[in-house]
Design a protein around this motif. Structure first.
Motif, short mmCIF file in Angstrom:
data_model
loop_
_atom_site.label_atom_id
_atom_site.label_comp_id
_atom_site.label_asym_id
_atom_site.label_seq_id
_atom_site.Cartn_x
_atom_site.Cartn_y
_atom_site.Cartn_z
N GLY A 44 1.37 48.84 58.37
CA GLY A 44 0.27 48.92 57.42
C GLY A 44 0.80 49.39 56.08
N GLN A 45 -0.07 49.98 55.27
CA GLN A 45 0.33 50.44 53.94
C GLN A 45 1.54 51.37 54.00
OE1 GLN A 45 -1.79 49.76 51.08
NE2 GLN A 45 -0.44 50.74 49.62
N GLY A 46 1.48 52.39 54.85
CA GLY A 46 2.55 53.36 54.92
C GLY A 46 3.83 52.78 55.48
N GLY A 47 3.72 51.95 56.51
CA GLY A 47 4.91 51.38 57.13
C GLY A 47 5.65 50.43 56.21
N LEU A 48 4.91 49.59 55.49
CA LEU A 48 5.56 48.66 54.56
C LEU A 48 6.21 49.42 53.40
CD1 LEU A 48 3.02 45.69 54.35
CD2 LEU A 48 5.04 45.92 55.80
N ALA A 49 5.52 50.44 52.91
CA ALA A 49 6.10 51.23 51.82
C ALA A 49 7.35 51.95 52.30
CB ALA A 49 5.07 52.24 51.30
N ALA A 50 7.32 52.48 53.51
CA ALA A 50 8.51 53.16 54.05
C ALA A 50 9.67 52.19 54.18
CB ALA A 50 8.18 53.79 55.40
N SER A 51 9.40 50.99 54.67
CA SER A 51 10.46 49.98 54.81
C SER A 51 11.05 49.62 53.46
CB SER A 51 9.91 48.74 55.50
OG SER A 51 10.90 47.75 55.68
N TYR A 52 10.20 49.47 52.47
CA TYR A 52 10.66 49.15 51.11
C TYR A 52 11.62 50.23 50.61
CZ TYR A 52 10.37 48.53 46.02
OH TYR A 52 10.67 48.37 44.68
N PHE A 53 11.23 51.50 50.75
CA PHE A 53 12.07 52.58 50.23
C PHE A 53 13.34 52.77 51.07
CE2 PHE A 53 7.91 54.08 48.39
CZ PHE A 53 8.27 53.88 47.07
N LEU A 54 13.25 52.54 52.38
CA LEU A 54 14.45 52.61 53.21
C LEU A 54 15.44 51.50 52.82
CD1 LEU A 54 12.88 53.32 56.71
CD2 LEU A 54 14.30 54.89 55.38
N LYS A 55 14.91 50.32 52.56
CA LYS A 55 15.78 49.21 52.15
C LYS A 55 16.44 49.51 50.81
CE LYS A 55 15.91 44.19 51.89
NZ LYS A 55 15.13 42.93 52.00
N GLN A 56 15.68 50.12 49.89
CA GLN A 56 16.25 50.51 48.60
C GLN A 56 17.46 51.43 48.78
OE1 GLN A 56 13.33 52.34 46.02
NE2 GLN A 56 13.29 50.52 44.73
N ARG A 57 17.41 52.25 49.82
CA ARG A 57 18.48 53.21 50.06
C ARG A 57 19.52 52.70 51.06
NH1 ARG A 57 17.40 58.15 48.00
NH2 ARG A 57 15.34 58.45 47.08
N ASP A 58 19.48 51.39 51.34
CA ASP A 58 20.44 50.76 52.25
C ASP A 58 20.46 51.40 53.63
OD1 ASP A 58 21.35 48.86 50.37
OD2 ASP A 58 22.68 50.34 49.47
N VAL A 59 19.29 51.79 54.10
CA VAL A 59 19.17 52.35 55.44
C VAL A 59 18.88 51.22 56.42
CG1 VAL A 59 17.85 53.90 56.94
CG2 VAL A 59 18.38 54.59 54.59
N ASP A 60 19.77 51.02 57.38
CA ASP A 60 19.60 49.99 58.40
C ASP A 60 18.42 50.36 59.29
OD1 ASP A 60 20.12 47.85 60.10
OD2 ASP A 60 21.45 49.04 61.37
#
Length: 365
Positions: free
Chosen positions: A14-30
């Protein structure tokens, strides 16, 4: 269970999960996002057809993109389309339909279970919201009532209830909205366990809003069950509720009935009100049952979170297990709060991985 170990996993898209994925990807977190729904859209895809983008309390921007504008279009179509497009444009690693049943600990790793499948991860961001955990009513005679009963999560929309006598139970924003929809086309009776708390629109400025969120944050830091941010702000009527207000639908709600009978509700003083439908607008609880094996709950019944100085919506890290972060729990239980908490959780995940020498860059070097 495979041998691969992920740096992080996100439960819920949902909103929180997609936002978390976006920020994790920004930080190159697999990482990997697991979503129980068959298609994108989070809980929005399950909302009733009569809820339009003009009616919703607000859809916050996902990171880097503006949310859909207000319109007469159905929210259960517009928001899922927005989420789906966002997933595609940012190439977020979402896998569905995967319903997580439990999360366990195995040494330094967390194990996420879904049926006969399992994943191992160093950290976890839980963003499962509340929609799948509706509060269930338990009143004498509930099984004797011969009419229809709906919870907010199963509300069939105004047209299904046209011309019927409906008892709306609840003192929150959903109850007010349902009455606004139904009073012009049905015979509506409002019943509340406690008197509704109306908001003075002139007093809820930015400072007052911050005070509300701060009180919610205080509860989760102390390990108390979270209180809804929306509920804590008080009720107000929107233009959509003007006709119901003119009809007197919000005047003098009745206290909670003692029991249900075959054709209606009975109060302790003997008063009886007939009804065709009972609409239980009695809220939801946090969908965190799958985290129970981790023992995250404190003695006060909630999951205590670490306080972040100067950021009341940044409390995401579980006190009893720093590998686990909760987005959309307590002070971040709103679309705006979820996105802000997602940023913070990604920052904490990256810090933890760096501290343990487990970042993607370090493994590749």
């Amino acid at each position: 269970m495979g041998t691969d170990v992920l740096d992080s996993m996100v439960i819920g898209a949902g909103q929180g999960g997609l936002a978390a994925s976006y920020f994790l990807k920004q930080r190159d977190v697999d990482h990997l996002v697991l979503d129980a729904n068959p298609v994108a859209g989070g809980a929005w895809q399950h909302r009733w057809d009569s809820l339009t983008m003009d009616d919703v309390h607000g859809v916050a921007d996902l990171p880097g993109e503006a949310a859909p504008a207000r319109s007469a279009e159905r929210a259960n179509v517009v928001v899922p389309q927005y989420f789906a497009a966002y997933e595609r444009r940012h190439d977020l690693p979402v896998e569905r339909s995967v319903e997580v049943t439990r999360v366990t600990s195995d040494g330094d790793l967390l194990v996420v279970h879904a049926g006969d499948r399992a994943w191992r991860t160093r950290t976890l961001v839980n963003a499962t919201g509340t929609w799948t955990r509706p509060n269930r009513p338990d009143y004498p005679g509930i099984d004797d009532f011969a009419g229809e009963q709906f919870h907010t999560s199963t509300y069939p929309g105004r047209d299904h209830l046209r011309g019927k006598r409906v008892i709306v139970v609840g003192a929150g924003a959903s109850a007010v909205q349902f009455i606004g929809e139904l009073a012009p086309i049905a015979d509506v009776l409002w019943v509340t366990r406690r008197p509704p708390q109306w908001r003075d629109c002139g007093t809820l400025g930015p400072k007052a809003g911050l005070q509300v969120v701060t009180e919610v944050e205080k509860r989760v830091v102390e390990g108390l069950p979270p209180k809804s941010v929306v509920a804590a702000t008080g009720l107000m009527l929107r233009p959509q509720e003007a006709e119901a207000d003119r009809l007197g639908a919000y005047d003098d709600p009745l206290p909670m009935f003692e029991r249900l009978e075959e054709h209606g509700a009975r109060w302790s003083d003997g008063t009886f009100e007939p009804a065709d439908v009972i609409l239980w607008a009695i809220g939801f609880r946090s969908a965190v049952d799958h985290l129970e094996p981790l023992g995250l709950r404190g003695p006060n019944g909630g999951i205590p979170l670490e306080r972040v100085q100067g950021n009341v919506q940044g409390a995401t890290t579980a006190v009893l297990d720093h590998r686990v972060h909760l987005v959309g729990y307590g002070p971040s239980a709103s679309t705006i709060g979820a996105s802000r908490a997602a940023r913070r959780s990604a920052l904490e995940v990256a810090r933890q991985l760096s501290d343990t020498g487990s970042t993607q860059d370090e493994r590749a070097s």
